[in-house]
Scaffold this active site. Sequence first.
Site, PDB file in Angstrom:
ATOM      1  N   TYR A   1     -51.593 -45.621  60.145  1.00  0.00           N
ATOM      2  CA  TYR A   1     -50.693 -44.475  59.941  1.00  0.00           C
ATOM      3  C   TYR A   1     -51.430 -43.250  59.427  1.00  0.00           C
ATOM      4  O   TYR A   1     -50.790 -42.273  59.031  1.00  0.00           O
ATOM      5  CB  TYR A   1     -49.620 -44.817  58.894  1.00  0.00           C
ATOM      6  CG  TYR A   1     -48.835 -46.076  59.126  1.00  0.00           C
ATOM      7  CD1 TYR A   1     -48.134 -46.284  60.309  1.00  0.00           C
ATOM      8  CD2 TYR A   1     -48.768 -47.041  58.131  1.00  0.00           C
ATOM      9  CE1 TYR A   1     -47.397 -47.439  60.491  1.00  0.00           C
ATOM     10  CE2 TYR A   1     -48.028 -48.201  58.305  1.00  0.00           C
ATOM     11  CZ  TYR A   1     -47.347 -48.390  59.496  1.00  0.00           C
ATOM     12  OH  TYR A   1     -46.619 -49.532  59.663  1.00  0.00           O
TER      13      TYR A   1
ATOM     14  N   CYS B   1     -65.862 -54.596  62.018  1.00  0.00           N
ATOM     15  CA  CYS B   1     -66.586 -53.955  63.112  1.00  0.00           C
ATOM     16  C   CYS B   1     -65.651 -53.131  63.981  1.00  0.00           C
ATOM     17  O   CYS B   1     -65.340 -53.497  65.116  1.00  0.00           O
ATOM     18  CB  CYS B   1     -67.335 -55.006  63.913  1.00  0.00           C
ATOM     19  SG  CYS B   1     -68.551 -55.808  62.873  1.00  0.00           S
TER      20      CYS B   1
ATOM     21  N   GLY C   1     -36.079 -46.951  53.185  1.00  0.00           N
ATOM     22  CA  GLY C   1     -36.806 -45.774  53.614  1.00  0.00           C
ATOM     23  C   GLY C   1     -37.158 -44.776  52.533  1.00  0.00           C
ATOM     24  O   GLY C   1     -37.895 -43.824  52.800  1.00  0.00           O
TER      25      GLY C   1
ATOM     26  N   ARG D   1     -52.931 -49.629  56.485  1.00  0.00           N
ATOM     27  CA  ARG D   1     -52.170 -48.380  56.514  1.00  0.00           C
ATOM     28  C   ARG D   1     -53.030 -47.141  56.812  1.00  0.00           C
ATOM     29  O   ARG D   1     -52.616 -46.294  57.603  1.00  0.00           O
ATOM     30  CB  ARG D   1     -51.366 -48.197  55.217  1.00  0.00           C
ATOM     31  CG  ARG D   1     -50.304 -49.295  55.019  1.00  0.00           C
ATOM     32  CD  ARG D   1     -49.342 -48.978  53.879  1.00  0.00           C
ATOM     33  NE  ARG D   1     -48.518 -47.845  54.200  1.00  0.00           N
ATOM     34  CZ  ARG D   1     -48.719 -46.629  53.795  1.00  0.00           C
ATOM     35  NH1 ARG D   1     -49.697 -46.357  52.949  1.00  0.00           N
ATOM     36  NH2 ARG D   1     -47.932 -45.652  54.180  1.00  0.00           N
TER      37      ARG D   1
ATOM     38  N   GLU E   1     -31.392 -51.227  51.507  1.00  0.00           N
ATOM     39  CA  GLU E   1     -32.500 -52.089  51.921  1.00  0.00           C
ATOM     40  C   GLU E   1     -33.854 -51.504  51.512  1.00  0.00           C
ATOM     41  O   GLU E   1     -34.729 -51.313  52.361  1.00  0.00           O
ATOM     42  CB  GLU E   1     -32.483 -52.273  53.443  1.00  0.00           C
ATOM     43  CG  GLU E   1     -31.193 -52.846  53.996  1.00  0.00           C
ATOM     44  CD  GLU E   1     -31.116 -52.851  55.522  1.00  0.00           C
ATOM     45  OE1 GLU E   1     -30.267 -53.560  56.058  1.00  0.00           O
ATOM     46  OE2 GLU E   1     -31.923 -52.137  56.170  1.00  0.00           O
ATOM     47  N   PRO E   2     -34.067 -51.227  50.237  1.00  0.00           N
ATOM     48  CA  PRO E   2     -35.354 -50.642  49.854  1.00  0.00           C
ATOM     49  C   PRO E   2     -36.482 -51.665  49.914  1.00  0.00           C
ATOM     50  O   PRO E   2     -36.292 -52.832  49.577  1.00  0.00           O
ATOM     51  CB  PRO E   2     -35.119 -50.199  48.409  1.00  0.00           C
ATOM     52  CG  PRO E   2     -34.075 -51.130  47.893  1.00  0.00           C
ATOM     53  CD  PRO E   2     -33.203 -51.466  49.075  1.00  0.00           C
ATOM     54  N   GLY E   3     -37.634 -51.231  50.379  1.00  0.00           N
ATOM     55  CA  GLY E   3     -38.829 -52.075  50.361  1.00  0.00           C
ATOM     56  C   GLY E   3     -39.916 -51.357  49.597  1.00  0.00           C
ATOM     57  O   GLY E   3     -40.191 -51.634  48.426  1.00  0.00           O
TER      58      GLY E   3
HETATM   59  C1  LIG Z   1     -38.577 -51.611  57.186  1.00  0.00           C
HETATM   60  C2  LIG Z   1     -37.143 -51.608  56.973  1.00  0.00           C
HETATM   61  C3  LIG Z   1     -36.618 -51.387  55.695  1.00  0.00           C
HETATM   62  C4  LIG Z   1     -37.463 -51.047  54.506  1.00  0.00           C
HETATM   63  O1  LIG Z   1     -38.061 -49.810  54.608  1.00  0.00           O
HETATM   64  P1  LIG Z   1     -38.797 -49.159  53.352  1.00  0.00           P
HETATM   65  O2  LIG Z   1     -39.293 -47.875  53.871  1.00  0.00           O
HETATM   66  O3  LIG Z   1     -39.905 -50.093  52.976  1.00  0.00           O
HETATM   67  O4  LIG Z   1     -37.800 -49.004  52.263  1.00  0.00           O
HETATM   68  C5  LIG Z   1     -35.254 -51.465  55.542  1.00  0.00           C
HETATM   69  N1  LIG Z   1     -34.433 -51.746  56.587  1.00  0.00           N
HETATM   70  C6  LIG Z   1     -34.918 -51.960  57.834  1.00  0.00           C
HETATM   71  C7  LIG Z   1     -33.967 -52.265  58.923  1.00  0.00           C
HETATM   72  C8  LIG Z   1     -36.266 -51.890  58.065  1.00  0.00           C
HETATM   73  O5  LIG Z   1     -36.732 -52.083  59.311  1.00  0.00           O
END
Ligand SMILES: *Cc1c(COP(=O)(O)O)cnc(C)c1O
Length: 421
Positions: A316, A344, A239, A312, A273-275
Amino acid sequence: MHDFQYKNGELYCEGVPVKTVAQRIGTPFYLYSSNTLSMHFRAFDTAFSGVPRVICYALKSNSNSAILRLLGREGAGADIVSGGELFRALRAGIDPKKIVYAGVGKRRDEIEYALKIGILMFNVESGDELRALDDAAGEMRATARIALRVNPNIDPKTHAYISTGLKENKFGIPIEQALEYYQMARSLSHVEIVGVHHHIGSQITEVQPFVDALEKVVAFIKELKSAGMNIKYIDIGGGLGITYKDETPPLPRELATAIQPLLKDCGCTLVLEPGRAIVGNAGILVTSVLYHKETGEKKFLIVDAGMNDLIRPSLYDAYHEIKPIVEPAAQDPHDVVDVVGPICESGDFLAKERDMPAVKRGDLLAVMSGGAYGFSMSSNYNSRPRVAEVMVRGNEYFVIRERETYNDLIKGEKIPRWLAG
Ligand SMILES: *Cc1c(COP(=O)(O)O)cnc(C)c1O
């Protein structure tokens, strides 16, 4: 920080001019910097080096195999939300002992797959799921290692669609009820309690929501421990936000400084859990200007990438900076335009009312910060082949996913007997 910079008047990714790739493979395409990816992963790893940790990259932000392989080599684990993501993580060589599995709707076949592989833990989102895990594990003579995803009811102050830790969200178990669910888990013979999980949302740009959530969860872990439960992992989710426009999100180091003191007496291994924070600013979407169009009301810049490639902005209302590949000069003419794609739908836009340097037909544009939730959310809507993905390392580049062909569009489709011939 990232590796997309102007040099000698044109945009480069590390040592490769973006134009060179465009000339070779056409547009649109996603372009990723290896160096930025590694740098971002290491920023987390270093920031939290003071505590035992597993950094589980959230695959859903970008699950390209080459990106997974790169991060896996850096030591990343995986945060998965489906059997398909488990498949990808394993194929990329990620250690099953570093894989955590979240999501409210895990199917039986997906549960069995993860049990067979022996992942680190399931992040469980409901009582029904706990029972389903116990069933499946019992039949397989296995044990399901679990954390419950608790919902700490913290406002992450982000877009409603990416806020997950509030009472009204579908995710997790309200923290006030979680003790009951842990007691239930303890009564199940094929479930082993190993952790507590929470994830409050995405694109969070302040430290405080993380701290507030963690304080609640750490207090809860104390409660669990005094009830005799052995909690080994505290998974704080992902997050952490990035800069799309003018946000100033905390650095991993600042996040670590704020939260590590809270973890001192907890005796748990930290799971992150960084994305987005790893891959978001490590990628751009490169597109070409097709046409200009002026109605009485508005000026449109029509480009060859659309909402099917990057959803996005539509989904969002997200802001993505859009830069010409040729560096504009300060005195160049500007225009206020809507940058739209060929789809479209009126919702097909990359930017609205954007003040941009004037560009010509055929000019290349970079849609910045496109690495996360870009390709991974793309679709074939309007029968548009999904775009190519390219990775740069130094002066080299490599196509890590071919552009889809028209034949890819109809893969798996079949004409019934009665319509054949
Ligand atoms: C989407 C998600 C993430 C990653 O979130 P980011 O905002 O991309 O860091 C981590 N953990 C869980 C459970 C998620 O659903």
